[in-house]
Design a protein around this motif. Structure first.
Motif, PDB file in Angstrom:
ATOM      1  N   ALA A   1       0.607  -0.554  -0.010  1.00  0.00           N
ATOM      2  CA  ALA A   1       0.335  -0.141   0.123  1.00  0.00           C
ATOM      3  C   ALA A   1       0.843   1.387  -0.181  1.00  0.00           C
ATOM      4  O   ALA A   1       0.623   2.419  -0.697  1.00  0.00           O
ATOM      5  CB  ALA A   1      -0.921  -0.126   1.016  1.00  0.00           C
ATOM      6  N   GLU A   2       2.328   1.155   0.806  1.00  0.00           N
ATOM      7  CA  GLU A   2       2.920   2.095   0.933  1.00  0.00           C
ATOM      8  C   GLU A   2       3.610   2.508  -0.655  1.00  0.00           C
ATOM      9  O   GLU A   2       3.911   3.574  -1.112  1.00  0.00           O
ATOM     10  CB  GLU A   2       4.028   1.950   1.828  1.00  0.00           C
ATOM     11  CG  GLU A   2       4.755   2.773   1.831  1.00  0.00           C
ATOM     12  CD  GLU A   2       4.478   4.608   2.675  1.00  0.00           C
ATOM     13  OE1 GLU A   2       4.032   5.766   2.025  1.00  0.00           O
ATOM     14  OE2 GLU A   2       3.575   4.068   3.756  1.00  0.00           O
ATOM     15  N   VAL A   3       4.230   1.552  -1.732  1.00  0.00           N
ATOM     16  CA  VAL A   3       4.032   1.695  -2.925  1.00  0.00           C
ATOM     17  C   VAL A   3       3.188   2.264  -4.140  1.00  0.00           C
ATOM     18  O   VAL A   3       3.849   3.246  -3.986  1.00  0.00           O
ATOM     19  CB  VAL A   3       4.573   0.803  -3.541  1.00  0.00           C
ATOM     20  CG1 VAL A   3       5.043   0.181  -5.144  1.00  0.00           C
ATOM     21  CG2 VAL A   3       5.575  -0.493  -2.486  1.00  0.00           C
ATOM     22  N   ALA A   4       1.756   2.242  -4.028  1.00  0.00           N
ATOM     23  CA  ALA A   4       1.023   2.950  -4.934  1.00  0.00           C
ATOM     24  C   ALA A   4       0.917   4.006  -4.362  1.00  0.00           C
ATOM     25  O   ALA A   4       1.010   4.373  -5.086  1.00  0.00           O
ATOM     26  CB  ALA A   4      -0.083   2.024  -3.584  1.00  0.00           C
ATOM     27  N   GLU A   5       1.100   4.713  -2.624  1.00  0.00           N
ATOM     28  CA  GLU A   5       0.960   6.008  -2.553  1.00  0.00           C
ATOM     29  C   GLU A   5       2.141   6.994  -3.407  1.00  0.00           C
ATOM     30  O   GLU A   5       2.325   7.380  -3.230  1.00  0.00           O
ATOM     31  CB  GLU A   5       1.145   6.130  -0.748  1.00  0.00           C
ATOM     32  CG  GLU A   5      -0.136   5.513  -0.046  1.00  0.00           C
ATOM     33  CD  GLU A   5      -1.067   6.618  -0.839  1.00  0.00           C
ATOM     34  OE1 GLU A   5      -0.296   8.157  -0.889  1.00  0.00           O
ATOM     35  OE2 GLU A   5      -1.968   5.739  -0.824  1.00  0.00           O
ATOM     36  N   GLN A   6       3.788   5.649  -3.420  1.00  0.00           N
ATOM     37  CA  GLN A   6       4.682   6.592  -3.821  1.00  0.00           C
ATOM     38  C   GLN A   6       4.797   7.024  -5.238  1.00  0.00           C
ATOM     39  O   GLN A   6       5.808   6.952  -5.375  1.00  0.00           O
ATOM     40  CB  GLN A   6       6.375   5.655  -3.001  1.00  0.00           C
ATOM     41  CG  GLN A   6       5.593   6.035  -1.638  1.00  0.00           C
ATOM     42  CD  GLN A   6       6.112   7.319  -0.964  1.00  0.00           C
ATOM     43  OE1 GLN A   6       6.869   8.040  -1.389  1.00  0.00           O
ATOM     44  NE2 GLN A   6       5.975   7.535  -0.205  1.00  0.00           N
ATOM     45  N   LEU A   7       4.291   6.388  -5.820  1.00  0.00           N
ATOM     46  CA  LEU A   7       4.118   6.335  -6.975  1.00  0.00           C
ATOM     47  C   LEU A   7       3.885   7.578  -7.755  1.00  0.00           C
ATOM     48  O   LEU A   7       3.294   7.874  -7.479  1.00  0.00           O
ATOM     49  CB  LEU A   7       3.195   4.680  -8.035  1.00  0.00           C
ATOM     50  CG  LEU A   7       3.488   3.074  -8.059  1.00  0.00           C
ATOM     51  CD1 LEU A   7       2.031   2.891  -8.443  1.00  0.00           C
ATOM     52  CD2 LEU A   7       4.404   2.984  -8.603  1.00  0.00           C
ATOM     53  N   THR A   8       4.853   7.702  -9.363  1.00  0.00           N
ATOM     54  CA  THR A   8       4.706   8.711  -9.762  1.00  0.00           C
ATOM     55  C   THR A   8       4.065   8.175 -11.652  1.00  0.00           C
ATOM     56  O   THR A   8       4.934   7.433 -11.783  1.00  0.00           O
ATOM     57  CB  THR A   8       5.913   9.615 -10.109  1.00  0.00           C
ATOM     58  OG1 THR A   8       6.707   9.193 -10.216  1.00  0.00           O
ATOM     59  CG2 THR A   8       6.137  10.021  -8.227  1.00  0.00           C
TER      60      THR A   8
ATOM     61  N   ALA B   1      -4.197  -2.358  -6.191  1.00  0.00           N
ATOM     62  CA  ALA B   1      -4.381  -2.074  -7.335  1.00  0.00           C
ATOM     63  C   ALA B   1      -4.266  -0.688  -8.738  1.00  0.00           C
ATOM     64  O   ALA B   1      -4.220  -0.220  -9.018  1.00  0.00           O
ATOM     65  CB  ALA B   1      -4.966  -3.842  -7.888  1.00  0.00           C
ATOM     66  N   SER B   2      -6.253  -0.494  -7.760  1.00  0.00           N
ATOM     67  CA  SER B   2      -6.413   0.775  -7.771  1.00  0.00           C
ATOM     68  C   SER B   2      -6.286   1.519  -7.709  1.00  0.00           C
ATOM     69  O   SER B   2      -5.835   2.634  -8.285  1.00  0.00           O
ATOM     70  CB  SER B   2      -8.566   0.541  -7.718  1.00  0.00           C
ATOM     71  OG  SER B   2      -8.186   0.957  -5.920  1.00  0.00           O
ATOM     72  N   THR B   3      -5.187   1.783  -6.793  1.00  0.00           N
ATOM     73  CA  THR B   3      -4.590   3.202  -6.259  1.00  0.00           C
ATOM     74  C   THR B   3      -3.284   3.528  -7.620  1.00  0.00           C
ATOM     75  O   THR B   3      -3.144   4.284  -7.427  1.00  0.00           O
ATOM     76  CB  THR B   3      -4.248   2.910  -4.970  1.00  0.00           C
ATOM     77  OG1 THR B   3      -5.403   3.613  -3.889  1.00  0.00           O
ATOM     78  CG2 THR B   3      -3.131   3.916  -5.190  1.00  0.00           C
ATOM     79  N   MET B   4      -2.686   1.797  -7.708  1.00  0.00           N
ATOM     80  CA  MET B   4      -1.473   2.257  -8.337  1.00  0.00           C
ATOM     81  C   MET B   4      -2.076   2.411 -10.069  1.00  0.00           C
ATOM     82  O   MET B   4      -0.964   3.151 -10.508  1.00  0.00           O
ATOM     83  CB  MET B   4      -1.226   0.879  -8.395  1.00  0.00           C
ATOM     84  CG  MET B   4      -0.101   0.497  -7.545  1.00  0.00           C
ATOM     85  SD  MET B   4       1.345  -0.696  -7.426  1.00  0.00           S
ATOM     86  CE  MET B   4       1.948  -1.086  -6.436  1.00  0.00           C
TER      87      MET B   4
END
Length: 341
Positions: free
Chosen positions: A154-161, A190-193
């Protein structure tokens, strides 16, 4: 020829300790956006008095700004951290940890971030940042990316640009996940990413753990078959790694199953499979989503986890032998390397 950093380590070890401390303070302020002195002191296990002296110096140097809301990094501080980034891994001894783990397990790439995710939220955020960077580097047009649930992914998703140019990418959950906290479900991640990078996504609205009857019923559903077909076309999978018993209890498995896992020597859980310390599957959950054969067919498997407490679980999944890229923190890496010795 020896690097200047190696010479300084030998001649000025105290100076290196000060450099590491101030780099860590500055870096954690950057990760926090805005943070109070007490919160930062607790996270770094440092007294407020000592931290105040350090942050006053950083402020005097124009590297941070302090106001009633807390501390935040300045533009000059950002610039300095960018300049230090190439030497930071050597400074903390992380490059050596990365290389030793990479060679020991035959991995394509290992990234070790500073800190211990068990005690520092900043270390987990740095894991997310490193995971987002690694994922961005391997994604191609028309890729299908499968992702598991968990707080670290979930933290990976928050950091994606958003990438500069990427077309036709799909994000999918690696398996069902209804029943967990919404924020760390694979569907949510998955949806956040997908939204972060401007991609498409499909969701799998089924529980993580199924009865035989529910499994047989759902597997016949055309909409479930459609998403499963897409999941099994995944070229990339990014997944977390959990402690076996902790994950079993979090999923509210029956007491007898938890005891059976302990008797079988289960150490880790990932993809809905439980592994012993040799990387052998000792228990399989009845769940819809990626199967072992699907994981073996993917081109890139990215494992991400942190914390000293996760070291044995990470080692177990590495012994399973399907990882290509591993992203862990310093605390876990040190335990893994010590066990290797």
């Amino acid at each position: 020829m020896r690097t200047i950093l190696e010479v300084q380590k030998q001649l000025l070890p105290d100076l290196m300790d000060v450099l590491k401390k101030r780099y860590t303070i500055l870096h954690q302020i950057m990760l926090s956006d805005v943070i109070g002195r007490r919160t930062l002191a607790n996270s770094m296990q440092m007294t407020e008095r000592v931290l105040r002296a350090e942050t006053d110096l950083l402020k005097a140097q124009g590297l941070i700004e302090i106001d009633s809301a807390g501390m935040k990094i300045s533009e000059a501080g950002h610039d300095l951290l960018q300049q230090l980034e190439p030497v930071a891994k050597e400074l903390f001894g992380l490059s050596e940890l990365e290389e030793r783990i990479k060679q020991a397990y035959g991995l394509q790439k290992v990234v070790v971030v500073p800190g211990d995710s068990d005690i520092s939220p900043f270390a987990k955020r740095e894991l997310g940042k490193a995971g987002a960077k690694a994922l961005g580097q391997v994604m191609n047009d028309n890729d299908v990316v499968a992702v598991t649930g968990g707080s670290t992914t979930a933290e990976v998703a928050e950091q994606l640009t958003p990438p500069t140019s990427l077309k036709g990418v799909w994000f999918v959950p690696a398996r069902g996940g209804l029943g967990e906290s919404l924020e760390i479900q694979a569907n949510t991640i998955a949806s956040t990413m997908a939204k972060r990078v401007g991609a498409q996504y499909k969701l799998l609205h089924v529980p993580d753990l199924l009865s035989d009857h529910a499994y047989e019923s759902l597997i016949q559903d055309p909409s479930v078959q459609e998403i499963l077909q897409l999941i099994r076309q995944s070229r990339i999978v990014i997944h977390g790694i959990g402690d076996a018993v902790e994950m079993a209890r979090r999923r509210k498995l029956a007491t007898e199953i938890v005891e059976e896992l302990q008797e079988q020597g289960a150490v880790s859980e990932s993809f809905g499979y439980y592994f012993n310390d040799q990387g052998e599957v000792v228990h399989t959950m009845l769940t819809l989503g990626m199967r072992l054969q699907d994981i073996e067919r993917t081109d890139v498997v990215i494992g991400i986890a942190g914390g000293k407490s996760k070291a044995a679980a990470i080692h177990s999944v590495l012994r399973f032998g399907q990882e290509d890229i591993l992203i862990i923190d310093e605390a876990a890496a040190e335990v893994i390397v010590a066990e290797m010795e």
